[in-house]
Design a protein around this motif. Structure first.
Motif, PDB file in Angstrom:
ATOM      1  N   ARG B 346       0.953  -1.254   0.074  1.00  0.00           N
ATOM      2  CA  ARG B 346       0.145  -0.004  -0.026  1.00  0.00           C
ATOM      3  C   ARG B 346       0.975   1.427  -0.014  1.00  0.00           C
ATOM      4  N   ILE B 347       1.934   1.324   0.707  1.00  0.00           N
ATOM      5  CA  ILE B 347       2.734   2.407   0.796  1.00  0.00           C
ATOM      6  C   ILE B 347       3.663   2.512  -0.453  1.00  0.00           C
ATOM      7  N   GLU B 348       4.308   1.684  -0.928  1.00  0.00           N
ATOM      8  CA  GLU B 348       5.229   1.741  -1.822  1.00  0.00           C
ATOM      9  C   GLU B 348       4.519   2.073  -3.345  1.00  0.00           C
ATOM     10  N   ASP B 349       3.536   1.155  -3.389  1.00  0.00           N
ATOM     11  CA  ASP B 349       2.839   1.257  -4.758  1.00  0.00           C
ATOM     12  C   ASP B 349       1.586   2.094  -4.759  1.00  0.00           C
ATOM     13  N   GLU B 350       0.871   2.505  -3.666  1.00  0.00           N
ATOM     14  CA  GLU B 350      -0.062   3.571  -3.698  1.00  0.00           C
ATOM     15  C   GLU B 350       0.150   4.957  -3.226  1.00  0.00           C
ATOM     16  N   ALA B 351       0.623   4.934  -1.706  1.00  0.00           N
ATOM     17  CA  ALA B 351       0.788   6.011  -1.142  1.00  0.00           C
ATOM     18  C   ALA B 351       1.874   7.100  -1.522  1.00  0.00           C
ATOM     19  N   ILE B 352       3.115   6.524  -1.627  1.00  0.00           N
ATOM     20  CA  ILE B 352       4.186   7.459  -1.929  1.00  0.00           C
ATOM     21  C   ILE B 352       3.881   7.948  -3.605  1.00  0.00           C
ATOM     22  N   PRO B 353       3.749   6.891  -4.493  1.00  0.00           N
ATOM     23  CA  PRO B 353       3.374   7.634  -5.822  1.00  0.00           C
ATOM     24  C   PRO B 353       2.327   8.775  -5.704  1.00  0.00           C
ATOM     25  N   ALA B 354       1.326   8.301  -5.119  1.00  0.00           N
ATOM     26  CA  ALA B 354       0.147   9.437  -4.984  1.00  0.00           C
ATOM     27  C   ALA B 354       0.664  10.653  -4.345  1.00  0.00           C
ATOM     28  N   MET B 355       1.392  10.637  -3.366  1.00  0.00           N
ATOM     29  CA  MET B 355       1.983  11.835  -2.642  1.00  0.00           C
ATOM     30  C   MET B 355       3.016  12.687  -3.703  1.00  0.00           C
ATOM     31  N   GLU B 356       3.738  11.874  -4.502  1.00  0.00           N
ATOM     32  CA  GLU B 356       4.690  12.471  -5.098  1.00  0.00           C
ATOM     33  C   GLU B 356       4.080  13.251  -6.211  1.00  0.00           C
ATOM     34  N   TRP B 389      -2.169  13.657   4.226  1.00  0.00           N
ATOM     35  CA  TRP B 389      -0.942  12.639   4.089  1.00  0.00           C
ATOM     36  C   TRP B 389      -0.387  12.577   5.461  1.00  0.00           C
ATOM     37  N   GLU B 390      -0.536  13.608   6.243  1.00  0.00           N
ATOM     38  CA  GLU B 390       0.075  13.558   7.412  1.00  0.00           C
ATOM     39  C   GLU B 390      -0.424  12.530   8.427  1.00  0.00           C
ATOM     40  N   GLN B 391      -1.833  12.116   8.144  1.00  0.00           N
ATOM     41  CA  GLN B 391      -2.794  11.227   8.894  1.00  0.00           C
ATOM     42  C   GLN B 391      -2.393   9.951   8.154  1.00  0.00           C
ATOM     43  N   VAL B 392      -1.838   9.671   6.892  1.00  0.00           N
ATOM     44  CA  VAL B 392      -1.516   8.556   6.364  1.00  0.00           C
ATOM     45  C   VAL B 392      -0.207   8.108   7.101  1.00  0.00           C
ATOM     46  N   TYR B 393       0.839   9.245   7.126  1.00  0.00           N
ATOM     47  CA  TYR B 393       2.258   9.098   7.776  1.00  0.00           C
ATOM     48  C   TYR B 393       1.897   8.354   9.182  1.00  0.00           C
ATOM     49  N   TRP B 394       0.792   8.703   9.984  1.00  0.00           N
ATOM     50  CA  TRP B 394       0.836   8.236  11.280  1.00  0.00           C
ATOM     51  C   TRP B 394       0.223   6.796  11.085  1.00  0.00           C
ATOM     52  N   ASP B 395      -0.779   6.600  10.438  1.00  0.00           N
ATOM     53  CA  ASP B 395      -1.808   5.439  10.430  1.00  0.00           C
ATOM     54  C   ASP B 395      -0.715   4.157   9.398  1.00  0.00           C
ATOM     55  N   GLU B 396       0.139   4.611   8.884  1.00  0.00           N
ATOM     56  CA  GLU B 396       0.622   3.500   7.654  1.00  0.00           C
ATOM     57  C   GLU B 396       2.163   3.707   7.947  1.00  0.00           C
ATOM     58  N   ILE B 398       4.454   5.217  10.004  1.00  0.00           N
ATOM     59  CA  ILE B 398       5.023   4.879  11.175  1.00  0.00           C
ATOM     60  C   ILE B 398       4.691   3.290  11.535  1.00  0.00           C
ATOM     61  N   PRO B 399       3.546   2.609  11.515  1.00  0.00           N
ATOM     62  CA  PRO B 399       3.604   1.319  11.732  1.00  0.00           C
ATOM     63  C   PRO B 399       4.347   0.433  10.850  1.00  0.00           C
ATOM     64  N   PHE B 400       4.671   0.899   9.696  1.00  0.00           N
ATOM     65  CA  PHE B 400       5.505   0.233   8.894  1.00  0.00           C
ATOM     66  C   PHE B 400       6.992   0.242   9.143  1.00  0.00           C
ATOM     67  N   ALA B 401       7.303   1.098   9.635  1.00  0.00           N
ATOM     68  CA  ALA B 401       8.590   1.624  10.104  1.00  0.00           C
ATOM     69  C   ALA B 401       9.094   0.739  11.093  1.00  0.00           C
ATOM     70  N   HIS B 402       8.125   0.228  11.805  1.00  0.00           N
ATOM     71  CA  HIS B 402       8.433  -0.858  12.851  1.00  0.00           C
ATOM     72  C   HIS B 402       8.683  -2.255  12.397  1.00  0.00           C
ATOM     73  N   GLY B 403       8.396  -2.494  11.276  1.00  0.00           N
ATOM     74  CA  GLY B 403       8.921  -3.802  10.556  1.00  0.00           C
ATOM     75  C   GLY B 403      10.355  -3.964  11.187  1.00  0.00           C
ATOM     76  N   VAL B 404      11.035  -3.125  11.284  1.00  0.00           N
ATOM     77  CA  VAL B 404      12.575  -3.147  11.805  1.00  0.00           C
ATOM     78  C   VAL B 404      12.344  -4.166  13.334  1.00  0.00           C
ATOM     79  N   ARG B 405      11.497  -3.756  14.072  1.00  0.00           N
ATOM     80  CA  ARG B 405      11.380  -4.543  15.498  1.00  0.00           C
ATOM     81  C   ARG B 405      11.139  -5.966  15.173  1.00  0.00           C
ATOM     82  N   LEU B 406      10.196  -6.152  14.018  1.00  0.00           N
ATOM     83  CA  LEU B 406       9.821  -7.735  13.940  1.00  0.00           C
ATOM     84  C   LEU B 406      11.278  -8.296  13.578  1.00  0.00           C
TER      85      LEU B 406
END
Lengths: 152, 717
Positions: B346-356, B389-396, B398-406
């Protein structure tokens, strides 16, 4: 007068039970005291402690290797005045930075295994104090000196 | 003396209510169900005596206390709690079982289960009482086989007594650093055809009850990966009130070791998970449990060969929460691999291209030809776009960045490294946007130093830089003086540069080899998926602000146009936070925007000073230098070669100065903050989580940063 063997036994007992000692150093004549986890060799000739290198005590020891450690067993009650024992070890730190594979480092960690990560850190120095004499105080003001290098 | 295994292990059938303090809530509850002839999986309990003995004979207790005593738990950010929990789990993982304890536990486990698969579940003391029952604070593992493996998982459950979630809710669950203990339930794994959860009382309407069901194991339902079929019933009569069918696309099934997600069959896709009589049977069991427990239960169940089996039951409670309580959000960041993979798409294929695309479209608008009214509308619209987009940043994001934890958790469990952050070596040295920018800046500075570029050619290079990276990415606005400032700074960078700093080259190949070897050939695909996800997650953690920054830039550009037209806006800092002030100033001709409060704090002379501050080690190394406390952009441009950057919170737009710094200290703690990321990339010593760093340390103080131990020593100048 406590016989040397008895004195040694008492010191062994105290050093085994106590984890912490107060280290005294100085900077240009200004005394400075620090609380340290310590360990003692079997012959009581060397006391070992560890410190980060960026500390005042480490800088003080670099500038002057003379130091003292106070080890005691007070309980913070009035009984201390009769029952507590306080031992001041006076000597020189030598060397100031023991190599990681030194038996003295192993000795230190055998007493303080929970400090392993701290001691293994490259920014931490393990220091040995070669004891010249012990000043042993008990019964409030009873002081005995033990000069380790003096032949009887 | 050898321990007595009968104290360390109790069969569930031998547990009496009086032993609750030794077996924990879950074991006590299962024993109660078993005594009432309700089918539960056969099992035993590793008592709290075993936990106590493990700690007492291994020196772990003082290490846990030291770890959690770095600073008051209340002052730790959630990320710092996670870091502490990670280090504690690593301590447990690295500490071998004392031989006699291992022998006693192993004997009992082997006699009961031989090589059959089991579930290893937490059973905390105090857990599952009405006041203290929160799901998901401690660990449970499914489909574990073999004594050695079971014992490893017993240690993991013990470690989860100190999980980040448990530390977060420490007050509610009565977690005490000195006295808290953990028991563990080891149960036969029941591989049911379908499983689920039933609630004796609907969370909103107390007149209703709920049954949720999925095909296969209920792991996916519990961690939120799989949406369940849901039946809502009248609590008293059991009559069906509503039924919500799920998509039923995935199912959790056991693998050789652990569990995995599979696609459902065509038949499962179109068939409700439960038949009506099964829903009724589950509801009746819930009613029976309510009478037994004298409260509404939350039941985990499974059907095996048409027999309903209770996996666990406890009183329904939810963690107390207010609208200002951010803890439920923090807990929601714990995602499964499948969930994170969907998020990535969702982030790489949808959100980021849409933001750019949106940033590009906004950049094409010629603001200079707009009327004041049109400009005001444009600013309002850009603010709306930014907030969306700031809401998307918090909702998607930030949670994705925590893949590093896993990834970190999996890596540490498999490899048990001495350094709990060793896994970061597999994630660094990627092409982060902030590093690409820094590389270009350094290259330009080198050319200036060698007198290879100046005048118009230098102007052209700066134009290109600003085209490729946005202005705020240099801590700058769009004004001409800002550009001049960067040019001057580059010249200074060139003159003070000795050897150009380079990225740390990490022995990635060796780490990778060890990582894949630990997974084994059968799980190579999972290993690759996890690493790939973690790298994407790490990259996005630094790049996410930049993508959002591109949208912000377009908002700021409109604010700058307003300031260009109206002198009353000249003193206002043109940033997203001041948008409402600018809009009001445009709408109300008489309105004078308030001046920004003066930012720079004057240090008041004090007789009490910080000498040595303890934080979290975030970048190994030792460095001494003069402190440069960051309060605003002026401080960034004033940073001299070899100084130590002290900041409250740094973002990638500020890290262009880092190649000049000798070390970084940040108030925020956690291994994923930008200060720690950039320090790791440049191999700089870094300490994070220093409370009040910017007020306790002053520009010009002589500072030593011990990035091995997380200590900052301050010498007042």
């Amino acid at each position: 007068m406590i016989p040397e063997a008895e004195l040694k036994r008492r010191l062994h007992e105290l050093f085994a039970v106590q984890n912490l000692a107060v280290l005294a150093t100085h900077s240009e004549g200004q005394p400075y005291a620090s609380l340290m986890a310590f360990a003692a060799t079997q012959d009581l000739g060397t006391l070992v402690f560890a410190t980060p290198r960026a500390t005042r005590k480490y800088a003080n020891l670099l500038a002057d290797c003379r130091a003292a450690l106070l080890i005691e067993n007070r309980t913070n009650t009035t009984e201390d005045f009769s029952a507590a024992m306080a031992v001041t070890a006076v000597g020189v730190v030598q060397p100031i930075d023991l190599p990681a594979d030194s038996p003295l480092v192993a000795l230190y960690l055998s007493k303080h295994a929970y400090l392993q990560d701290f001691v293994r850190s490259p920014s931490c120095a393990v220091v040995s104090l070669v004891v010249e004499r012990y000043h042993v105080v008990d019964h409030f003001q009873h002081v005995t000196e033990w000069h380790l290098n003096q032949t009887s | 003396m050898a321990p007595k295994s009968d104290k360390l292990i109790l069969s569930l059938s031998d547990v009496s209510p009086a032993q609750r303090d030794r077996v924990g809530g879950k074991a006590a509850s299962l024993a109660r169900l078993q005594a009432a002839q309700i089918p539960v999986p056969d099992g035993l309990c590793v008592t709290t005596d075993a936990y106590r003995q493990f700690l007492a004979s291994t020196d772990l207790q003082p290490q846990i206390l030291m770890e959690l005593g770095r600073k008051p738990l209340g002052e730790m950010r959630w990320e710092e709690l996670w870091d502490a929990a990670l280090r504690i789990e690593n301590l447990f993982s690295r500490t071998p079982f004392p031989r006699d304890l291992k022998g006693a536990l192993g004997e009992g486990i082997k006699a009961r289960f031989a090589n059959r698969p089991v579930a290893v579940r937490s059973s905390a003391v105090g857990e599952d009482s009405k006041q203290r029952s929160f799901a998901g604070l401690h660990a449970s593992y499914i489909n574990i086989r073999g004594v050695r493996n079971i014992l490893t998982h017993v240690k993991r459950v013990w470690a989860s007594l100190w999980s980040d979630a448990a530390l977060l809710y420490r007050r509610e669950i009565g977690l005490d650093l000195q006295t808290s203990v953990m028991a563990v339930v080891v149960q036969e794994l029941v591989q049911g055809e379908c499983s689920g959860i039933a609630f004796g009382r609907h969370p909103v309407d107390p007149g209703l009850a709920v049954v949720e069901a999925v095909y296969g194991l209920n792991q996916g339902l519990v961690d939120g990966t799989i949406e369940p079929d849901r039946w809502t019933l009248n609590r008293r009569s059991g009559r069906l009130v509503s039924y919500d069918a799920a998509q039923r696309e995935q199912i959790v099934v056991p693998t050789r070791a652990g569990v995995t997600l599979r696609s459902t069959t065509a038949k499962q896709k179109k068939t409700p998970v439960l038949a009506d009589d099964q829903v009724t049977e589950i509801h009746q069991l819930v009613q029976r449990l309510r009478r037994l427990m004298r409260t509404d239960p939350d039941l985990e169940w499974t059907y095996r060969d048409d027999t309903l089996v209770a996996l666990q039951a406890r009183p329904i409670t939810t963690a107390p929460s207010t609208s200002r309580d951010e803890r439920p959000w923090y807990l929601s960041l714990r995602r499964s691999l499948g969930n994170l993979q969907s998020l990535r798409v969702r982030i790489e294929d949808e959100a980021i291209p849409a933001m750019e695309a949106e940033a590009d479209a906004l950049a094409r608008v010629d603001l200079t030809t707009t009327s004041d009214h049109e400009l005001q509308t444009e600013i309002t619209e850009r603010q709306r776009v930014y907030r969306r987009w700031e809401q998307v940043y918090w909702d998607e994001f930030i949670p994705f960045a925590h893949g590093v934890r896993l990834f970190g958790e999996v890596y540490n469990r498999l490899l048990q490294p001495d350094d709990p952050y060793e896994f970061m070596g597999l994630l660094t040295a990627q092409s982060l946007r902030s590093l690409q920018r820094n590389k270009r800046l350094l290259h330009l500075a080198q050319r200036i130093k060698r007198r290879q570029i100046r005048g118009a050619a230098l102007d052209g290079e700066l134009d290109k830089l600003f085209q490729d990276f946005e202005h705020p990415f240099f801590g700058l606005g769009h004004q001409a003086q800002d550009r001049e400032r960067l040019q001057q700074w580059l010249t200074r960078l060139a003159s003070s540069m000795q050897t150009p700093p380079s990225h740390v080259t990490v022995a990635r190949n060796q780490l990778e080899e060890a990582y894949f070897a630990a997974f084994g050939t059968d799980d190579g695909e999972t290993a690759r998926d996890l690493l790939d996800l973690a790298r994407a997650s790490y990259r996005l953690r630094d790049d996410d602000n930049i993508v959002l920054g591109r949208i912000e830039t377009q908002l700021v550009r409109a604010l700058e146009e307003a300031a260009r037209r109206h002198r009353k806006l000249a003193h206002l800092e043109l940033c997203q936070a001041n948008t409402d002030e600018v809009i009001r100033a445009l709408r109300e001709p008489a309105y004078q925007p308030s001046r920004n409060p003066p930012g720079r704090k004057k240090a008041s002379p004090s007789r009490v000073r910080a000498r040595q501050l303890l934080g979290q080690p975030a970048g190994p190394g030792l460095a001494t230098g003069s402190a440069r406390v960051y309060e605003d952009t002026d401080d960034l441009f004033a940073l001299q070669n070899g100084e130590i950057l002290i900041c409250d919170a740094i973002d990638p737009n500020m890290t262009f100065v880092v190649p000049l710094a000798a070390a970084i200290v940040e108030r925020r703690g956690g291994m994923l903050i930008h200060g720690a990321i950039i320090a790791r990339e440049y191999g700089l010593p870094c300490v994070t989580g220093i409370t009040d760093a910017c007020t306790l340390i002053h520009t010009g103080d002589r500072v030593t940063v011990d990035g091995f131990l997380g200590i900052v020593t301050v010498e007042r100048r």
